[in-house]
Design a protein around this motif. Structure first.
Motif, PDB file in Angstrom:
ATOM      1  N   GLU A 135     -13.841   4.387   2.142  1.00 38.41           N
ATOM      2  CA  GLU A 135     -15.102   3.660   2.327  1.00 38.41           C
ATOM      3  C   GLU A 135     -15.719   3.934   3.701  1.00 38.41           C
ATOM      4  O   GLU A 135     -15.031   4.300   4.652  1.00 38.41           O
ATOM      5  N   TYR A 157     -26.140   3.387   6.990  1.00 35.96           N
ATOM      6  CA  TYR A 157     -26.939   3.892   5.860  1.00 35.96           C
ATOM      7  C   TYR A 157     -28.280   4.517   6.265  1.00 35.96           C
ATOM      8  O   TYR A 157     -28.571   5.642   5.832  1.00 35.96           O
ATOM      9  N   TYR A 196       0.840  -1.208   0.000  1.00 33.81           N
ATOM     10  CA  TYR A 196       0.000   0.000   0.000  1.00 33.81           C
ATOM     11  C   TYR A 196       0.875   1.258   0.000  1.00 33.81           C
ATOM     12  O   TYR A 196       0.577   2.251  -0.660  1.00 33.81           O
TER      13      TYR A 196
HETATM   14  N1  LIG Z   1     -20.055   1.628  -0.438  1.00 34.66           N
HETATM   15  C1  LIG Z   1     -20.443   0.398  -0.640  1.00 34.66           C
HETATM   16  O1  LIG Z   1     -21.379   0.123  -1.394  1.00 34.66           O
HETATM   17  C2  LIG Z   1     -19.701  -0.723   0.028  1.00 34.66           C
HETATM   18  C3  LIG Z   1     -20.027  -2.044  -0.278  1.00 34.66           C
HETATM   19  C4  LIG Z   1     -19.260  -3.059   0.275  1.00 34.66           C
HETATM   20  C5  LIG Z   1     -18.210  -2.754   1.141  1.00 34.66           C
HETATM   21  N2  LIG Z   1     -17.948  -1.460   1.444  1.00 34.66           N
HETATM   22  C6  LIG Z   1     -16.839  -1.122   2.351  1.00 34.66           C
HETATM   23  O2  LIG Z   1     -15.627  -1.423   1.661  1.00 34.66           O
HETATM   24  C7  LIG Z   1     -14.653  -1.947   2.548  1.00 34.66           C
HETATM   25  C8  LIG Z   1     -14.183  -3.286   2.004  1.00 34.66           C
HETATM   26  O3  LIG Z   1     -15.255  -4.203   1.963  1.00 34.66           O
HETATM   27  P1  LIG Z   1     -15.173  -5.547   1.072  1.00 34.66           P
HETATM   28  O4  LIG Z   1     -16.372  -6.321   1.323  1.00 34.66           O
HETATM   29  O5  LIG Z   1     -14.825  -5.186  -0.309  1.00 34.66           O
HETATM   30  O6  LIG Z   1     -13.935  -6.271   1.804  1.00 34.66           O
HETATM   31  P2  LIG Z   1     -12.894  -7.349   1.300  1.00 34.66           P
HETATM   32  O7  LIG Z   1     -13.282  -7.928  -0.009  1.00 34.66           O
HETATM   33  O8  LIG Z   1     -12.649  -8.262   2.439  1.00 34.66           O
HETATM   34  O9  LIG Z   1     -11.604  -6.460   1.010  1.00 34.66           O
HETATM   35  C9  LIG Z   1     -10.795  -5.888   1.980  1.00 34.66           C
HETATM   36  C10 LIG Z   1      -9.386  -5.827   1.417  1.00 34.66           C
HETATM   37  O10 LIG Z   1      -8.527  -5.279   2.402  1.00 34.66           O
HETATM   38  C11 LIG Z   1      -7.241  -5.826   2.239  1.00 34.66           C
HETATM   39  N3  LIG Z   1      -6.732  -6.193   3.578  1.00 34.66           N
HETATM   40  C12 LIG Z   1      -5.686  -5.618   4.215  1.00 34.66           C
HETATM   41  N4  LIG Z   1      -5.478  -6.178   5.398  1.00 34.66           N
HETATM   42  C13 LIG Z   1      -6.399  -7.153   5.533  1.00 34.66           C
HETATM   43  C14 LIG Z   1      -6.670  -8.100   6.545  1.00 34.66           C
HETATM   44  N5  LIG Z   1      -5.957  -8.172   7.691  1.00 34.66           N
HETATM   45  N6  LIG Z   1      -7.689  -8.960   6.351  1.00 34.66           N
HETATM   46  C15 LIG Z   1      -8.428  -8.929   5.238  1.00 34.66           C
HETATM   47  N7  LIG Z   1      -8.224  -8.036   4.230  1.00 34.66           N
HETATM   48  C16 LIG Z   1      -7.204  -7.162   4.376  1.00 34.66           C
HETATM   49  C17 LIG Z   1      -7.305  -7.014   1.285  1.00 34.66           C
HETATM   50  O11 LIG Z   1      -6.716  -6.641   0.049  1.00 34.66           O
HETATM   51  P3  LIG Z   1      -5.299  -7.176  -0.478  1.00 34.66           P
HETATM   52  O12 LIG Z   1      -5.262  -8.621  -0.118  1.00 34.66           O
HETATM   53  O13 LIG Z   1      -5.372  -6.919  -1.922  1.00 34.66           O
HETATM   54  O14 LIG Z   1      -4.247  -6.376   0.208  1.00 34.66           O
HETATM   55  C18 LIG Z   1      -8.802  -7.207   1.077  1.00 34.66           C
HETATM   56  O15 LIG Z   1      -9.116  -7.576  -0.244  1.00 34.66           O
HETATM   57  C19 LIG Z   1     -15.321  -1.982   3.914  1.00 34.66           C
HETATM   58  O16 LIG Z   1     -14.959  -0.844   4.632  1.00 34.66           O
HETATM   59  C20 LIG Z   1     -16.818  -1.941   3.613  1.00 34.66           C
HETATM   60  O17 LIG Z   1     -17.559  -1.325   4.641  1.00 34.66           O
HETATM   61  C21 LIG Z   1     -18.667  -0.445   0.889  1.00 34.66           C
END
Ligand SMILES: NC(=O)c1ccc[n+]([C@@H]2O[C@H](COP(=O)([O-])OP(=O)(O)OC[C@H]3O[C@@H](n4cnc5c(N)ncnc54)[C@H](OP(=O)(O)O)[C@@H]3O)[C@@H](O)[C@H]2O)c1
Length: 334
Positions: free
Chosen positions: A97, A182, A59
């Motif tokens: 986010e 939300y 990052y």
């Molecule tokens: N606005 C919206 O519509 C919306 C919808 C869904 C989610 N969100 C938000 O977006 C964020 C991510 O959600 P998501 O569902 O996309 O999550 P996710 O798929 O689990 O992604 C999180 C990413 O963070 C990184 N990461 C770094 N340290 C980590 C750790 N210790 N454990 C797991 N992942 C780690 C990983 O990327 P790397 O492996 O590539 O480093 C992982 O792919 C959250 O804050 C959520 O509230 C917003």
């Protein structure tokens, strides 16, 4: 011609891969220039599949790349504040986010840094850029529904995967942070008011220790707002605004589709809804709209759609939900 902003994405998060990055294709305002992952191969693979020019194996490399103007931060909730701060200190604009923070006091540090480094920082509440919510706000403010006295919301899905960030307490998991934000945000957005106090009830998952069902009553000063959320119920979402003259129903309030028009129903006690007035919004993608609004804020030096001050007020409400549930008392939101 204006400079095309170069955006970088912190991580290969699902929301980034599946929604936000695809929604940002083909713009004159910006391009997704780079994506970082803890794993370089994953970053490269994701960059290749989404047509992103540059991949980074950490990052920090992305944050410190002078080519990058704006960073989108979709890291797990507990990493939002620290990484947003790092980005600001590297002179980058940041769209982070929701929820931006798990404690409103941490936002003060972000505000100070934002002002010191003279960058734009906003929370990615895409609903604030969605035409259906802009219309809903306009309808309420114009008095079309009469005086609003009550608001009701519901948001649920079923997810009992122990490895999902939503079910990991230390990462800011649980329904309040993930989806409770939300109904709180959209009520504040439409009513243009802050709630004074609330009372809530949360049920926690015994294994995950995260909240899995919750209900809240918010006192918006002569407007009573109630909502229920759950991370372990069949998926549903709806927001209703009850006026003295009319009721407004936002059919798909949060996961608004991008391949069909969004609809607002307005009715006057017609239970069959046969005579409901249907407001059909043109097809749009709320993540595209969010990227346009944020980029324009940067390019034209305007206020971002969801400022840190707004985020702070929202976070206070979310924290009060936990306080009320554990104390079993009304909590003043100050
Ligand atoms: N606005 C919206 O519509 C919306 C919808 C869904 C989610 N969100 C938000 O977006 C964020 C991510 O959600 P998501 O569902 O996309 O999550 P996710 O798929 O689990 O992604 C999180 C990413 O963070 C990184 N990461 C770094 N340290 C980590 C750790 N210790 N454990 C797991 N992942 C780690 C990983 O990327 P790397 O492996 O590539 O480093 C992982 O792919 C959250 O804050 C959520 O509230 C917003």
């Amino acid at each position: 011609m204006k400079k095309k902003l170069k955006w970088g994405v912190l991580s290969t998060a699902k929301i980034a891969r599946e929604k936000v990055i695809p929604a940002m294709a083909n713009s004159d305002l910006y391009e997704i220039y780079g994506i970082a992952s803890r794993n370089l191969d994953r970053a490269k693979e994701t960059a290749k599949s989404l047509g992103i020019p540059k991949a980074y194996g950490s990052y920090d490399e992305l944050i410190n790349d002078p080519e990058i103007d704006v960073i989108y931060n979709p890291l797990p909730n507990d990493m939002h504040v620290s990484y947003t701060l790092k980005c600001i200190e590297a002179g980058k604009h940041v769209l982070c986010e929701k929820p931006m923070a798990l404690n409103n006091e941490e936002i003060d540090g972000l505000i100070t840094a934002r002002d010191k480094f003279n960058v734009k920082v906003g929370e990615a509440f895409m609903v604030a850029s969605n035409p259906q919510w802009l219309k809903a706000r306009e309808l309420v403010r114009s008095g079309y529904l009469g005086k609003i006295k009550a608001v009701q919301g519901f948001f649920s899905y079923f997810n009992d995967n122990k490895d999902n960030i939503r079910n990991i307490e230390e990462m800011g998991g649980g329904g309040v942070w993930d989806i409770g934000c939300y109904p709180v945000f959209t009520s504040r957005f439409v009513l243009d008011k802050e709630p004074g106090r609330l009372v809530s009830m949360l049920e926690f998952d015994p294994q995950f220790r995260t909240d899995k069902v919750g209900s809240v009553l918010l006192d918006f000063h002569e407007i009573q707002m109630t909502f229920t959320i759950s991370t372990q119920l069949t998926a549903y979402q709806r927001m209703l605004f009850f006026g003295e003259k009319k009721i407004m129903e936002i059919r798909i309030p949060f996961n608004a589709p991008s391949d069909q028009p969004n609809e607002i129903y307005i009715h006057e006690g017609d239970f069959s809804k046969a005579n409901a007035e249907k407001i059909v919004l043109p097809i749009s993608n709320q993540y595209t709209q969010q990227a346009i609004d944020f980029s324009n804020a940067v390019l034209e030096d305007k206020e971002v759609p969801v400022s840190l001050e707004n985020t702070k007020a929202n976070t206070k409400v979310l924290q009060a939900i936990f306080q009320s549930s554990s104390s079993e008392k009304w909590v003043n939101i100050i």
